[in-house]
Design a protein around this motif. Structure first.
Motif, mmCIF file in Angstrom:
data_model
loop_
_atom_site.group_PDB
_atom_site.id
_atom_site.type_symbol
_atom_site.label_atom_id
_atom_site.label_comp_id
_atom_site.label_asym_id
_atom_site.label_seq_id
_atom_site.Cartn_x
_atom_site.Cartn_y
_atom_site.Cartn_z
ATOM 1 N N ASP A 140 43.000 -100.510 108.835
ATOM 2 C CA ASP A 140 42.890 -101.771 108.080
ATOM 3 C C ASP A 140 42.514 -101.532 106.622
ATOM 4 N N PHE A 141 41.991 -100.322 106.320
ATOM 5 C CA PHE A 141 41.618 -100.033 104.928
ATOM 6 C C PHE A 141 42.854 -100.019 104.027
ATOM 7 N N ASN A 142 43.984 -99.574 104.585
ATOM 8 C CA ASN A 142 45.281 -99.683 103.897
ATOM 9 C C ASN A 142 45.318 -98.975 102.531
ATOM 10 N N HIS A 143 44.800 -97.760 102.522
ATOM 11 C CA HIS A 143 44.852 -96.931 101.290
ATOM 12 C C HIS A 143 46.238 -96.266 101.252
ATOM 13 N N THR A 144 47.257 -97.126 101.192
ATOM 14 C CA THR A 144 48.654 -96.721 101.325
ATOM 15 C C THR A 144 49.352 -96.792 99.976
ATOM 16 N N VAL A 145 50.201 -95.811 99.701
ATOM 17 C CA VAL A 145 50.888 -95.779 98.410
ATOM 18 C C VAL A 145 52.327 -95.295 98.631
ATOM 19 N N PRO A 146 53.302 -95.859 97.915
ATOM 20 C CA PRO A 146 54.700 -95.442 98.132
ATOM 21 C C PRO A 146 54.957 -94.015 97.664
ATOM 22 N N ASN A 147 56.013 -93.441 98.206
ATOM 23 C CA ASN A 147 56.454 -92.138 97.753
ATOM 24 C C ASN A 147 57.158 -92.262 96.411
ATOM 25 N N ILE A 148 57.301 -91.159 95.708
ATOM 26 C CA ILE A 148 58.033 -91.151 94.435
ATOM 27 C C ILE A 148 58.984 -89.954 94.429
ATOM 28 N N SER A 149 59.983 -90.010 93.590
ATOM 29 C CA SER A 149 60.957 -88.922 93.506
ATOM 30 C C SER A 149 60.337 -87.715 92.790
ATOM 31 N N ASP A 150 60.997 -86.567 92.941
ATOM 32 C CA ASP A 150 60.500 -85.348 92.287
ATOM 33 C C ASP A 150 60.432 -85.506 90.768
ATOM 34 N N ILE A 151 61.452 -86.156 90.188
ATOM 35 C CA ILE A 151 61.458 -86.301 88.718
ATOM 36 C C ILE A 151 60.355 -87.248 88.259
ATOM 37 N N THR A 152 60.063 -88.275 89.068
ATOM 38 C CA THR A 152 58.955 -89.184 88.728
ATOM 39 C C THR A 152 57.630 -88.439 88.801
ATOM 40 N N LEU A 153 57.480 -87.587 89.810
ATOM 41 C CA LEU A 153 56.255 -86.788 89.922
ATOM 42 C C LEU A 153 56.098 -85.878 88.701
ATOM 43 N N ARG A 154 57.182 -85.272 88.268
ATOM 44 C CA ARG A 154 57.126 -84.413 87.087
ATOM 45 C C ARG A 154 56.741 -85.213 85.842
ATOM 46 N N ARG A 155 57.225 -86.443 85.758
ATOM 47 C CA ARG A 155 56.847 -87.309 84.618
ATOM 48 C C ARG A 155 55.344 -87.587 84.649
ATOM 49 N N LEU A 156 54.845 -87.961 85.842
ATOM 50 C CA LEU A 156 53.421 -88.309 85.950
ATOM 51 C C LEU A 156 52.526 -87.108 85.680
ATOM 52 N N GLU A 157 52.984 -85.934 86.041
ATOM 53 C CA GLU A 157 52.194 -84.728 85.775
ATOM 54 C C GLU A 157 52.007 -84.506 84.275
ATOM 55 N N LYS A 158 52.932 -85.038 83.487
ATOM 56 C CA LYS A 158 52.827 -84.898 82.023
ATOM 57 C C LYS A 158 51.992 -86.018 81.378
ATOM 58 N N VAL A 159 51.868 -87.144 82.070
ATOM 59 C CA VAL A 159 51.128 -88.275 81.489
ATOM 60 C C VAL A 159 49.635 -87.950 81.451
ATOM 61 N N GLU A 160 49.039 -88.079 80.287
ATOM 62 C CA GLU A 160 47.612 -87.742 80.122
ATOM 63 C C GLU A 160 46.747 -88.552 81.079
ATOM 64 N N LYS A 161 45.693 -87.900 81.578
ATOM 65 C CA LYS A 161 44.748 -88.574 82.463
ATOM 66 C C LYS A 161 44.023 -89.673 81.675
ATOM 67 N N ASP A 162 43.585 -90.693 82.417
ATOM 68 C CA ASP A 162 42.706 -91.723 81.851
ATOM 69 C C ASP A 162 43.339 -92.462 80.664
ATOM 70 N N GLY A 163 44.397 -93.207 80.935
ATOM 71 C CA GLY A 163 44.968 -94.071 79.909
ATOM 72 C C GLY A 163 46.225 -93.582 79.227
ATOM 73 N N GLY A 164 46.753 -92.431 79.648
ATOM 74 C CA GLY A 164 47.991 -91.935 79.044
ATOM 75 C C GLY A 164 49.181 -92.826 79.357
ATOM 76 N N ASN A 165 50.282 -92.643 78.613
ATOM 77 C CA ASN A 165 51.480 -93.449 78.875
ATOM 78 C C ASN A 165 52.738 -92.583 78.807
ATOM 79 N N ARG A 166 53.890 -93.205 78.892
ATOM 80 C CA ARG A 166 55.160 -92.482 79.014
ATOM 81 C C ARG A 166 55.540 -91.689 77.757
ATOM 82 N N LEU A 167 54.845 -91.923 76.655
ATOM 83 C CA LEU A 167 55.138 -91.146 75.447
ATOM 84 C C LEU A 167 54.815 -89.663 75.656
#
Length: 357
Positions: free
Chosen positions: A220-247
């Motif tokens: 019931d806690f439902n700490h569920t999150v959708p999967n993402i594609s490999d390229i999306t994961l690579r994008r997120l790995e580049k986004v700065e922690k704590d407030g970064g964006n797609r730039l």
């Protein structure tokens, strides 16, 4: 004005109740919720699982007769202890929605709610909606509704409030109306003493274990999150922690999205992370998607989980969300009135009633 019975509990009927955010907050304030009314069958299980001792009535307000509601809930007209709440679906007046044909029916929901207010003449009325109903108060029917309330001896407060000032860790601007014919006071939601941030609510210190994209939590806690594609994961790995964006990945030709080439200043929140030390942005029905706004976890390479979105909406961790998919549960969460905000509206009404002469 009538004689007030201060020993009686204020009782509420919550029109367009959805998954119960408003009803839950009202109950927490000390108001008795008699029923929630909604046309969407999908809300029923979630509403009934959380809003105890209240009836869920599946009904379309365009067809629901005031006399039938009067009989079913044993309501009385001119009841000083009755509160009618109308948080109608607001797609037509929302700046987010662009398909106005689909949502056209929703533009008249406030007028339909008004017929119940006029018939029952309750002690209190609450309306919560998007700011657009105020901007377009002639077309939305709000102007005529406020005029009727004032003419019938209600003191009316109406304004656009940001829920971040009312104990909700989220920037969420909402139109709120509180009408009261019991005293001469204009009632406002009770403000919080401090502003809550993302860090106050989510993260490991607050009971949210680290998870990866695609994690399914069947509890019931439902700490569920959708999967993402490999390229999306690579994008997120580049986004700065704590407030970064797609730039952060805009200069990488492999990762940059074609739609943003030469448009660095457009939609910068897409693929953006939340800040730990700021409130979250508005939790929409798409908060579980990294490409629909600033909904990436401040540190982890994923979108917000369903429970994180609910917590930023101020739902308690014990609140059960029942749906057939992540999308259906996210809609219940994103469309909800934040319960903490509702509680502060309820407290203002209760305080007013106790102090009535």
């Amino acid at each position: 004005m009538s004689t007030i019975n201060k020993t009686k509990k204020i009782k509420a009927v919550d029109f367009f109740c959805g998954g119960g955010g408003m009803s839950y907050g009202m109950q927490k304030s000390g108001i008795q919720v008699l029923a929630g009314i909604d046309y969407e069958e999908k809300c029923k299980e979630t509403y009934e699982a959380n809003i105890k001792n209240a009836k869920f009535i599946k009904a379309d307000v365009f067809e629901l007769k005031v006399e039938d509601l009067e009989t079913e809930l044993n309501l009385k007209r001119n009841d000083d202890e009755l509160l009618l709440i109308g948080c109608s679906p607001c797609q037509f007046w929302s700046i987010i929605n662009t398909d106005k044909k689909k949502s056209k029916k929703s533009k008249n929901l406030l007028k339909e709610f008004g017929k119940f207010v006029k018939y029952f003449n309750p002690g209190y009325v609450v309306v919560e909606n998007v700011p657009g109903v105020l901007r377009m108060k002639g077309e939305s029917g709000l102007g005529a509704f406020i005029k009727w309330l004032k003419k019938n001896n209600y003191k009316v407060h109406f304004d656009v409030h940001n829920t971040v000032e009312y104990g909700v860790p989220q920037n969420r601007k909402r139109f709120t109306l509180i009408a009261n014919r019991i005293t001469e006071n204009e009632l406002e939601p009770i403000k919080a003493r401090r502003t809550l941030t993302v860090k106050d609510i989510i993260g490991k210190a607050n009971g949210f274990p680290e998870i990866k994209a695609g994690h399914i939590d069947s509890s019931d806690f439902n700490h569920t999150v959708p999967n993402i594609s490999d390229i999306t994961l690579r994008r997120l790995e580049k986004v700065e922690k704590d407030g970064g964006n797609r730039l952060s990945f805009a200069d990488d030709p492999e990762l940059q999205l074609k739609c943003f080439i030469g448009r660095d200043s457009s939609f910068k929140d897409t693929f953006g992370r939340l800040w730990w030390d700021k409130p979250s942005p508005t939790i929409t029905t798409k908060f579980f998607s990294v490409s629909n706004g600033r909904f990436v976890h401040p540190e982890e390479n994923r979108a917000l989980s369903l429970r994180e979105g609910a917590s930023l909406q101020s739902f308690p961790k014990s609140y059960k969300f029942i749906g057939t998919s992540m999308g259906s549960i996210a809609r219940l969460i994103g469309n909800a009135v934040p319960p903490e905000y509702a509680k502060r509206i309820g407290k203002a009404i209760i305080n007013n009633h106790k102090n009535a002469i």
